[in-house]
Design an enzyme around this catalytic site. Structure first.
Site, mmCIF file in Angstrom:
data_model
loop_
_atom_site.group_PDB
_atom_site.id
_atom_site.type_symbol
_atom_site.label_atom_id
_atom_site.label_comp_id
_atom_site.label_asym_id
_atom_site.label_seq_id
_atom_site.Cartn_x
_atom_site.Cartn_y
_atom_site.Cartn_z
ATOM 1 N N ASN A 181 0.846 -1.200 0.000
ATOM 2 C CA ASN A 181 0.000 0.000 0.000
ATOM 3 C C ASN A 181 0.878 1.244 0.000
ATOM 4 O OD1 ASN A 181 0.453 0.933 2.851
ATOM 5 N ND2 ASN A 181 -0.329 -1.137 3.233
ATOM 6 N N ASP A 211 -3.587 -6.572 5.184
ATOM 7 C CA ASP A 211 -4.454 -7.505 5.904
ATOM 8 C C ASP A 211 -4.442 -8.896 5.290
ATOM 9 O OD1 ASP A 211 -5.403 -5.697 7.826
ATOM 10 O OD2 ASP A 211 -6.705 -4.776 6.336
ATOM 11 N N LYS A 230 9.293 -16.045 -11.356
ATOM 12 C CA LYS A 230 8.389 -14.982 -11.829
ATOM 13 C C LYS A 230 7.220 -15.565 -12.641
ATOM 14 C CE LYS A 230 8.462 -10.840 -14.667
ATOM 15 N NZ LYS A 230 9.205 -10.085 -15.656
ATOM 16 N N PRO A 240 -1.970 -12.160 10.364
ATOM 17 C CA PRO A 240 -2.237 -11.939 11.795
ATOM 18 C C PRO A 240 -2.432 -10.449 12.056
ATOM 19 C CG PRO A 240 0.096 -12.404 11.414
ATOM 20 C CD PRO A 240 -0.610 -12.627 10.103
ATOM 21 N N ASP A 241 -3.215 -10.134 13.063
ATOM 22 C CA ASP A 241 -3.422 -8.727 13.426
ATOM 23 C C ASP A 241 -2.457 -8.375 14.563
ATOM 24 O OD1 ASP A 241 -4.466 -6.294 14.624
ATOM 25 O OD2 ASP A 241 -6.199 -6.602 13.315
ATOM 26 N N ILE A 242 -1.497 -7.524 14.240
ATOM 27 C CA ILE A 242 -0.435 -7.213 15.208
ATOM 28 C C ILE A 242 -1.002 -6.433 16.393
ATOM 29 C CG2 ILE A 242 1.798 -6.046 15.507
ATOM 30 C CD1 ILE A 242 2.087 -6.403 12.388
ATOM 31 N N LYS A 244 -13.223 -0.286 16.667
ATOM 32 C CA LYS A 244 -11.857 -0.835 16.638
ATOM 33 C C LYS A 244 -11.274 -0.956 18.046
ATOM 34 C CE LYS A 244 -10.391 -0.267 12.717
ATOM 35 N NZ LYS A 244 -9.999 0.262 11.442
HETATM 36 O O1 C5P Z 1 -8.205 -3.256 11.039
HETATM 37 P P1 C5P Z 1 -7.493 -2.067 10.542
HETATM 38 O O2 C5P Z 1 -6.423 -2.384 9.538
HETATM 39 O O3 C5P Z 1 -8.365 -0.951 10.061
HETATM 40 O O4 C5P Z 1 -6.764 -1.482 11.856
HETATM 41 C C1 C5P Z 1 -5.799 -0.498 11.818
HETATM 42 C C2 C5P Z 1 -4.921 -0.616 13.018
HETATM 43 O O5 C5P Z 1 -4.566 -1.964 13.234
HETATM 44 C C3 C5P Z 1 -3.605 0.101 12.833
HETATM 45 O O6 C5P Z 1 -3.163 0.506 14.104
HETATM 46 C C4 C5P Z 1 -2.704 -0.990 12.262
HETATM 47 O O7 C5P Z 1 -1.343 -0.731 12.526
HETATM 48 C C5 C5P Z 1 -3.190 -2.207 13.013
HETATM 49 N N1 C5P Z 1 -3.096 -3.462 12.292
HETATM 50 C C6 C5P Z 1 -2.188 -4.429 12.692
HETATM 51 N N2 C5P Z 1 -2.142 -5.644 12.052
HETATM 52 C C7 C5P Z 1 -2.957 -5.904 11.027
HETATM 53 C C8 C5P Z 1 -3.894 -4.947 10.606
HETATM 54 C C9 C5P Z 1 -3.941 -3.730 11.248
HETATM 55 O O8 C5P Z 1 -1.432 -4.177 13.619
HETATM 56 N N3 C5P Z 1 -2.889 -7.076 10.422
#
Ligand code: C5P
Length: 407
Positions: A209, A277, A287, A304-306, A338
């Site tokens: 992104n 995500d 390639k 994973p969501d950090i 959130k």
């Molecule tokens: O769910 P969303 O992407 O909108 O959430 C944004 C927040 O979550 C930001 O603080 C981003 O750094 C964190 N985030 C994360 N890991 C992910 C997705 C989002 O830490 N996989």
């Protein structure tokens, strides 16, 4: 030693203005950035060209210059720095400051400022001792302005007494001391995520992104400036690693999570990264070639969501976890959701729109959201947003320390 600190130097009229040229050189040599305002009086002693050449920045002289007012403006000039110093400070400049006058660029900028101000008075000993000057000094000191007393010695006018501008090396020491003393987060550890993450498709392609990492890097610097020991876990950006901050460069979300977890324990986590995500389910080790088919389908798995992982209650959860929310609609509802969904303590939310692109620009307009409050912060530079957020963090920990001490 000044670690990218931004200093606004006001040079007012006085024979000692030549020492400010040396001060500019020393600030830069010690890692600081310096922008200068030259008053009309100052310009009688040093030229805008020498100030611009040494600072490698434009010199600001005129309140009514349309170019500066559109591009920079006295308000911005007064906000976009960590410290304002006035060297030399003439008796006239102090009188204007004491009385809130704003007839030129320097005095207007000082009146508009919300930053610490340090003055280095320099003048004839009689002018220094004059009751008017002494009263002005008392007024300024009472308002929290730091006055660095002039040195005693031979004056350019032939008289002897108090009123000499300190040497440039001594002025530099005062600046360094100022920054060393202002460290409310000393002893605390922080993790900051910044930039995008890239998920590889094949050896040459990725999904990513437009995040520049400007906001996350600014937060890491602001935390470090306030004394926190910071680990910055950064996705691929073109920004240089901040001086004196442990920076771990990663590519993917999985690596970002791994290094965040390895950096625990921490007291503070700020997740400013624009994390991908989704990651391609399969990585093609060579390639992907164009075939006869004019379509390419990729399937993705969720990363994973950090932020959520760091926020999950555990013995290693940082005491304060801050997330970011960039939304294109229903900003505040999404930001509040959130907080709950991720389990973090605060969310800094910004609407991504044509008026506020947020990504890859220097300014942003954000809302500060906690479980109890929503605050709209004015549009400002990402550096300023970082400082404002870190001041909040410092206040949070100061209140906590007070509560523990009071218990
Ligand atoms: O769910 P969303 O992407 O909108 O959430 C944004 C927040 O979550 C930001 O603080 C981003 O750094 C964190 N985030 C994360 N890991 C992910 C997705 C989002 O830490 N996989």
């Amino acid at each position: 030693m000044l670690n990218g600190k931004k200093i606004l130097l006001v040079i007012s009229g006085g024979i000692a203005a030549y020492k400010s040229l040396e001060l500019i050189r020393l600030i830069r040599k010690n890692g600081g950035d310096v922008k200068c305002i030259l008053t009309q009086g100052g310009a009688q002693f040093v030229t805008p060209l020498s100030v611009a050449s040494l600072s490698e920045n434009p010199v600001y002289t005129d309140l009514w210059s349309l170019k500066d007012e559109t591009e920079m403006g006295h308000i911005r000039l007064s906000r976009d720095c960590d410290l304002i110093i006035i060297a030399p400070t003439s008796a006239n400049m102090m009188a204007k400051m004491a009385h809130g006058m704003a007839g030129d660029l320097a005095s207007t900028t000082l009146l508009a400022s919300n930053k610490p101000i340090m003055v280095f008075p320099a003048m004839n000993p009689q002018m220094w001792e004059n009751a008017a000057t002494q009263d002005n000094i008392k007024t300024l000191a009472a308002r929290g302005i730091k006055i660095i007393s002039p040195a005693t010695g031979d004056m350019a006018c032939g008289e002897v007494g108090k009123g000499r501008l300190p040497e440039a090396t001594e002025m530099l020491e005062s600046l360094i001391t100022h920054f060393q003393n202002n460290k409310p987060l000393a002893g605390l550890r922080a993790i900051v995520t910044s930039g995008p993450t890239f998920e590889p498709i094949d050896p040459v392609r990725f999904v990513g992104n437009r995040s520049s990492g400007k906001q996350g890097h600014a937060i890491a610097r602001a935390l470090s400036d306030m004394g926190a020991s910071v680990t910055l876990v950064s996705g691929p950006t073109s920004l240089k690693d901040p001086d004196d901050i442990k920076t771990i460069r990663v590519e993917t979300t999985a690596q970002m999570l791994e290094f965040c977890q390895k950096s625990l324990p921490a007291d503070i986590a700020v997740c400013a990264a624009a994390v991908a995500d989704w990651a391609p389910e399969q990585y093609a080790s060579s390639k992907i070639k164009k075939g006869n088919d004019d379509k390419l389908s990729l399937s993705f798995t969720q990363n994973p969501d950090i932020l959520k992982t760091l926020s999950t209650p555990s013995s290693s959860r940082p005491a304060l976890v801050v997330g970011f929310a960039a939304e294109t609609e229903h900003l505040l509802d999404n930001a509040k959701a959130k907080l709950t969904k991720k389990g973090c303590d605060w969310v800094v939310a910004n609407l991504v729109s044509a008026d506020n692109p947020a990504f890859n620009v220097d300014e942003n307009q954000v809302y500060f959201v906690t479980s109890k409050t929503v605050e709209e912060w004015p549009k400002s530079s990402k550096d300023d947003i970082a400082r404002q957020l870190v001041e909040r963090i410092a206040k949070h920990f100061a209140n906590k320390a007070f509560k523990i001490a009071a218990e």
